[in-house]
Every structure is written in C-alpha cells, then in structure tokens.
Design a protein around this motif. Structure first.
Motif, PDB file in Angstrom:
ATOM      1  N   MET A 192      -2.244   3.859   4.456  1.00  0.00           N
ATOM      2  CA  MET A 192      -1.354   3.020   3.693  1.00  0.00           C
ATOM      3  C   MET A 192      -1.383   1.623   4.318  1.00  0.00           C
ATOM      4  SD  MET A 192       2.734   3.395   2.832  1.00  0.00           S
ATOM      5  CE  MET A 192       2.753   5.035   3.432  1.00  0.00           C
ATOM      6  N   ALA A 193      -1.587   0.629   3.506  1.00  0.00           N
ATOM      7  CA  ALA A 193      -1.627  -0.750   3.971  1.00  0.00           C
ATOM      8  C   ALA A 193      -0.375  -1.483   3.493  1.00  0.00           C
ATOM      9  CB  ALA A 193      -2.879  -1.447   3.456  1.00  0.00           C
ATOM     10  N   PRO A 194       0.481  -1.913   4.425  1.00  0.00           N
ATOM     11  CA  PRO A 194       1.755  -2.537   4.034  1.00  0.00           C
ATOM     12  C   PRO A 194       1.598  -3.739   3.109  1.00  0.00           C
ATOM     13  CG  PRO A 194       1.699  -2.112   6.382  1.00  0.00           C
ATOM     14  CD  PRO A 194       0.332  -1.800   5.853  1.00  0.00           C
ATOM     15  N   HIS A 195       0.559  -4.569   3.306  1.00  0.00           N
ATOM     16  CA  HIS A 195       0.417  -5.744   2.452  1.00  0.00           C
ATOM     17  C   HIS A 195       0.048  -5.358   1.023  1.00  0.00           C
ATOM     18  CE1 HIS A 195      -3.668  -5.110   3.961  1.00  0.00           C
ATOM     19  NE2 HIS A 195      -4.110  -5.776   2.908  1.00  0.00           N
ATOM     20  N   HIS A 196      -0.649  -4.242   0.842  1.00  0.00           N
ATOM     21  CA  HIS A 196      -0.977  -3.787  -0.511  1.00  0.00           C
ATOM     22  C   HIS A 196       0.283  -3.286  -1.219  1.00  0.00           C
ATOM     23  CE1 HIS A 196      -5.220  -4.305   0.113  1.00  0.00           C
ATOM     24  NE2 HIS A 196      -5.165  -3.561   1.201  1.00  0.00           N
ATOM     25  N   ILE A 197       1.113  -2.552  -0.495  1.00  0.00           N
ATOM     26  CA  ILE A 197       2.368  -2.069  -1.067  1.00  0.00           C
ATOM     27  C   ILE A 197       3.273  -3.253  -1.396  1.00  0.00           C
ATOM     28  CG2 ILE A 197       4.488  -0.795  -0.585  1.00  0.00           C
ATOM     29  CD1 ILE A 197       2.771   1.230   0.935  1.00  0.00           C
ATOM     30  N   GLU A 198       3.355  -4.228  -0.501  1.00  0.00           N
ATOM     31  CA  GLU A 198       4.193  -5.404  -0.729  1.00  0.00           C
ATOM     32  C   GLU A 198       3.735  -6.164  -1.973  1.00  0.00           C
ATOM     33  OE1 GLU A 198       4.918  -9.639   1.496  1.00  0.00           O
ATOM     34  OE2 GLU A 198       4.842  -7.840   2.750  1.00  0.00           O
ATOM     35  N   VAL A 217       4.637   5.121  -3.695  1.00  0.00           N
ATOM     36  CA  VAL A 217       4.640   6.028  -2.553  1.00  0.00           C
ATOM     37  C   VAL A 217       3.606   5.588  -1.523  1.00  0.00           C
ATOM     38  CG1 VAL A 217       4.238   8.415  -1.819  1.00  0.00           C
ATOM     39  CG2 VAL A 217       5.439   7.946  -3.953  1.00  0.00           C
ATOM     40  N   ASP A 218       2.450   5.137  -2.022  1.00  0.00           N
ATOM     41  CA  ASP A 218       1.364   4.722  -1.154  1.00  0.00           C
ATOM     42  C   ASP A 218       0.500   3.738  -1.934  1.00  0.00           C
ATOM     43  OD1 ASP A 218      -0.373   4.576   0.987  1.00  0.00           O
ATOM     44  OD2 ASP A 218      -1.190   6.597   0.757  1.00  0.00           O
ATOM     45  N   ALA A 219      -0.120   2.820  -1.225  1.00  0.00           N
ATOM     46  CA  ALA A 219      -1.029   1.876  -1.892  1.00  0.00           C
ATOM     47  C   ALA A 219      -2.041   1.372  -0.887  1.00  0.00           C
ATOM     48  CB  ALA A 219      -0.262   0.703  -2.489  1.00  0.00           C
ATOM     49  N   ASP A 220      -3.221   1.126  -1.372  1.00  0.00           N
ATOM     50  CA  ASP A 220      -4.294   0.546  -0.592  1.00  0.00           C
ATOM     51  C   ASP A 220      -5.065  -0.351  -1.536  1.00  0.00           C
ATOM     52  OD1 ASP A 220      -5.876   0.101   1.632  1.00  0.00           O
ATOM     53  OD2 ASP A 220      -6.008   2.228   2.112  1.00  0.00           O
ATOM     54  N   GLU A 221      -6.096  -0.996  -1.036  1.00  0.00           N
ATOM     55  CA  GLU A 221      -6.894  -1.844  -1.906  1.00  0.00           C
ATOM     56  C   GLU A 221      -7.499  -0.985  -3.013  1.00  0.00           C
ATOM     57  OE1 GLU A 221     -10.873  -4.011  -0.907  1.00  0.00           O
ATOM     58  OE2 GLU A 221      -9.190  -5.214  -0.172  1.00  0.00           O
TER      59      GLU A 221
END
Length: 162
Positions: A1-7, A41-45
């Motif tokens: 999970m990449a915080p900047h992608h979720i943001e 719930v989760d996000a990535d590039e």
C-alpha cells in the motif's frame, strides 16, 4: 500500500462526492451514493481496492445486489482507479465506450463487497480497466468486469489536475 496513492485517490473521491451530492433544479445527480459509500481499503499505482456494503437501494426484488447497481458501481470505481496517480492523459474521468460485467454469484443485502480495480492500459484516447467484486468474508467472486473509457479532456477544456 502506498500512502501517496491512497491520498491522491481519496482526494479525487472527496471531490466526486461533493459534486455528486449537489442538487440542481432537476434534482440530485446520478452518483449520489456511490462515492460516499465506497471506502478505499488499499491503493497503489494503477490499482485500488474499495469496500462497499450492499444496501436496500442496491437490491433487486430478491434482496440481492442488482446487476444494474453492480454495473454502476464498477463504472464509477474503475473510473476512480484512474486517479491513483497523476497522468498525462485522462485529467478527467472520461466517458464509457464499453462496459462488460459478468455476474458470477449473488450478494445478498448487507454483504460487504471488496471491489478490486486495476488500470490495464492508458493511451491518449482510450483507457482499459478491470474489476473483480468479491464477498469480503469468503473471497467468493460476485462479478468480474472490463471497462473501456474514452478521454474527454480536450472536449471539456483539459480539466484540473489533482
């Protein structure tokens, strides 16, 4: 999970929620509940997982997740996944040119569903995405989908970058 992608995705979802909750002289917008009831719930590039609980307004006469409601949810969340990162193209969500949903099993009222969305390819004119809807508790597949989007940036003035 990449915080900047979720943001980045949460920022876009928040903007869409604000837009969809507006009402004009003709009434509320079509998307009114989709973004406010979907949780990242989760996000990535190029991928994201959303959580969504089936409510009465999503159900058919048998109190199962209605196929049209599933298609609308897929349409909106596969569009949202485009905003897991900044892109050269698709500054706006674009419009659908093809949406294909395969319904595999029922999801009764109250079922919590995970919607796994992925961007497969983005070009200057078209984007291809996919989704898999699973019952959160069992992992059972409810539906699978493919979604093709047409880029409308030049037709609407380029949009604003998030």
């Amino acid at each position: 999970m990449a915080p900047h992608h979720i943001e980045h995705l949460n920022d876009w979802m928040s903007q869409m929620n604000a837009i969809s909750n507006r009402t004009d002289e003709d009434g509320p917008y079509f998307l009114q509940e989709c973004f406010s009831r979907s949780k990242v719930v989760d996000a990535d590039e190029d991928s994201a997982v959303f959580e969504y609980t089936v409510q009465k307004s999503d159900c058919n006469i048998s109190n199962n997740f209605h196929g049209g409601a599933i298609a609308a949810l897929v349409d909106n969340l596969t569009s949202a996944v485009m905003f897991t990162r900044e892109r050269k193209y698709f500054q706006l969500a674009g419009v659908s040119t093809d949406l294909h949903v395969t319904y595999v099993s029922a999801a009764p009222l109250g079922t919590t569903v995970l919607v796994e969305c992925k961007v497969n390819k983005v070009g200057s004119a078209l984007a291809n995405t996919t989704a898999v809807l699973r019952e959160k508790d069992s992992g059972r597949i409810i539906a699978t989908a493919t979604h093709t989007k047409f880029n409308t940036d030049s037709r609407i003035g380029g949009g604003s970058k998030l």
